[in-house]
Write a protein that holds these residues in place. Structure first.
Motif, PDB file in Angstrom:
ATOM      1  N   LYS A 150       1.113  -6.475  -6.912  1.00 37.84           N
ATOM      2  CA  LYS A 150       0.084  -5.788  -5.593  1.00 37.84           C
ATOM      3  C   LYS A 150       0.277  -4.784  -4.809  1.00 37.84           C
ATOM      4  O   LYS A 150      -0.155  -4.965  -3.894  1.00 37.84           O
ATOM      5  CB  LYS A 150       0.043  -7.061  -4.716  1.00 37.84           C
ATOM      6  N   ILE A 151       0.332  -3.742  -6.504  1.00 37.37           N
ATOM      7  CA  ILE A 151       0.386  -2.345  -5.448  1.00 37.37           C
ATOM      8  C   ILE A 151      -0.381  -1.601  -5.629  1.00 37.37           C
ATOM      9  O   ILE A 151      -0.933  -1.201  -6.541  1.00 37.37           O
ATOM     10  CB  ILE A 151       1.339  -1.514  -6.380  1.00 37.37           C
ATOM     11  N   PHE A 152      -1.446  -1.036  -4.210  1.00 36.96           N
ATOM     12  CA  PHE A 152      -2.525  -0.206  -4.989  1.00 36.96           C
ATOM     13  C   PHE A 152      -1.844   1.327  -3.746  1.00 36.96           C
ATOM     14  O   PHE A 152      -0.831   1.287  -3.102  1.00 36.96           O
ATOM     15  CB  PHE A 152      -3.576  -1.022  -3.342  1.00 36.96           C
TER      16      PHE A 152
ATOM     17  N   VAL B 182       1.117  -0.863   0.314  1.00 37.14           N
ATOM     18  CA  VAL B 182       0.206   0.101   0.361  1.00 37.14           C
ATOM     19  C   VAL B 182       1.102   1.215   0.229  1.00 37.14           C
ATOM     20  O   VAL B 182       1.538   1.024   0.765  1.00 37.14           O
ATOM     21  CB  VAL B 182      -0.987  -0.019   1.082  1.00 37.14           C
ATOM     22  N   VAL B 183       0.674   2.425  -0.882  1.00 37.05           N
ATOM     23  CA  VAL B 183       1.669   3.116  -1.145  1.00 37.05           C
ATOM     24  C   VAL B 183       0.751   4.297  -0.780  1.00 37.05           C
ATOM     25  O   VAL B 183      -0.786   4.654  -1.296  1.00 37.05           O
ATOM     26  CB  VAL B 183       1.659   3.860  -2.225  1.00 37.05           C
ATOM     27  N   TRP B 184       1.141   4.982   0.353  1.00 42.28           N
ATOM     28  CA  TRP B 184       0.133   6.164   1.053  1.00 42.28           C
ATOM     29  C   TRP B 184       0.743   7.689   0.801  1.00 42.28           C
ATOM     30  O   TRP B 184       2.198   7.283   1.627  1.00 42.28           O
ATOM     31  CB  TRP B 184      -0.106   5.177   2.678  1.00 42.28           C
TER      32      TRP B 184
ATOM     33  N   ILE C 183      -1.458  -0.757 -11.894  1.00 44.17           N
ATOM     34  CA  ILE C 183      -1.433  -0.688  -9.999  1.00 44.17           C
ATOM     35  C   ILE C 183      -2.622  -1.320 -10.100  1.00 44.17           C
ATOM     36  O   ILE C 183      -3.637  -1.053 -10.807  1.00 44.17           O
ATOM     37  CB  ILE C 183      -1.753   1.021  -9.698  1.00 44.17           C
ATOM     38  N   ALA C 184      -2.525  -2.496  -8.525  1.00 38.82           N
ATOM     39  CA  ALA C 184      -3.695  -3.020  -8.398  1.00 38.82           C
ATOM     40  C   ALA C 184      -4.890  -2.066  -7.977  1.00 38.82           C
ATOM     41  O   ALA C 184      -6.096  -2.830  -8.094  1.00 38.82           O
ATOM     42  CB  ALA C 184      -3.072  -4.248  -7.160  1.00 38.82           C
TER      43      ALA C 184
END
Length: 267
Positions: free
Chosen positions: A127-129, A61-63, A160-161
């Motif tokens: 699997k990058i959100f 998860v990129v925040w 991007i997932a």
């Protein structure tokens, strides 16, 4: 206690005990030459990676933090800790030291870094959100919808997932409007608006806002319009969630549905 239940609880607790997490801080996400050429970039454009150790192929998860593109710092929302996912939390340059589209370019550079390096931390580039709150939600939307920003780093935004903007602008961000000399009460939709880049083939999207009566500056309504336009163009995986009882600062209650959305799309 029945023996089978005791064994089950013991095995579950033992499983959790085996997972440990590590935090790597202040990793530059621009190349060395870029850092040498811009002192503010070198100072500000860093990220942290929080990840479960001794694992592989995990969700990331990129925040992006909020703060109106004028303030804020990288942090990990409490609800994302110890959830079996890696978290990449990002600092980006801020107004007034820079102006648009630098914020979006920094966000894209951080997402590109994640695609290129997350395997080193046990993550999967499949699997990058991408998510964030307020200004961070706006950046998540722009990076995922306007494919030109990631294209500069040879990354296809459609890889991007999922996109999960929390209470993010769907029209052009008010700080960018201010830079253009436009009042915050005057909405516009130009190439700096996620609404401008609605497309059928965008990644799966979960849009979350606070309650429409408690949100800021018509935020629910513009996000609802973004949702409707995705429906109009035939996007097949878009959801809208309004957090009743919460206003703009609705991060903590939004994390469980965020994680539900993530897990549903990787099972």
């Amino acid at each position: 206690m029945k023996l089978w239940l005791f064994i089950l609880l013991l095995s579950v607790s033992s499983g959790f005990a085996q997972i440990t997490y590590e935090l790597k801080e202040n990793i530059p996400y621009y190349d060395t030459e870029s850092q040498k050429s811009d002192a503010y970039l070198k100072e500000r454009c860093k990220l942290d990676v929080y990840f479960p150790k001794d694992t592989s192929n995990v969700v990331t998860v990129v925040w992006f933090h909020g703060g109106g593109l004028e303030g804020g710092n990288k942090h990990i929302p409490e609800g994302l800790l110890e959830q079996g996912v890696a978290v990449v939390t990002v600092n980006y340059r801020l107004h007034p030291k820079v102006k648009h589209p630098v914020y979006i370019e920094d966000a894209a550079a951080a997402v590109a870094w994640t695609f290129n390096h997350i395997k080193e931390y046990g993550g999967s580039p499949d699997k990058i959100f991408v998510t964030g709150h307020s200004a961070g939600g706006y950046l998540a939307s722009m990076v995922g919808l306007d494919k030109e920003y990631l294209k500069k780093f040879n990354i296809d935004a459609d890889k991007i997932a999922g996109l999960i903007p929390l209470s993010g602008h769907s029209i052009t961000h008010f700080t960018i409007r201010k830079e253009m000399g436009i009042a915050g009460t005057q909405p516009i939709v130009d190439k700096y608006a996620p609404l401008f880049h609605v497309r059928k083939d965008a990644p799966p999207i979960l849009l979350i806002t606070g309650n429409r009566e408690k949100e800021m500056l018509g935020r629910y309504e513009e996000v609802a319009y973004l949702y409707r336009m995705f429906k109009v163009v035939g996007h097949e995986d878009v959801e809208l969630m309004e957090m009743d009882g919460y206003g703009h600062n609705m991060v903590y209650p939004a994390i469980p549905p965020l994680l539900d959305f993530v897990r549903a799309r990787i099972e």
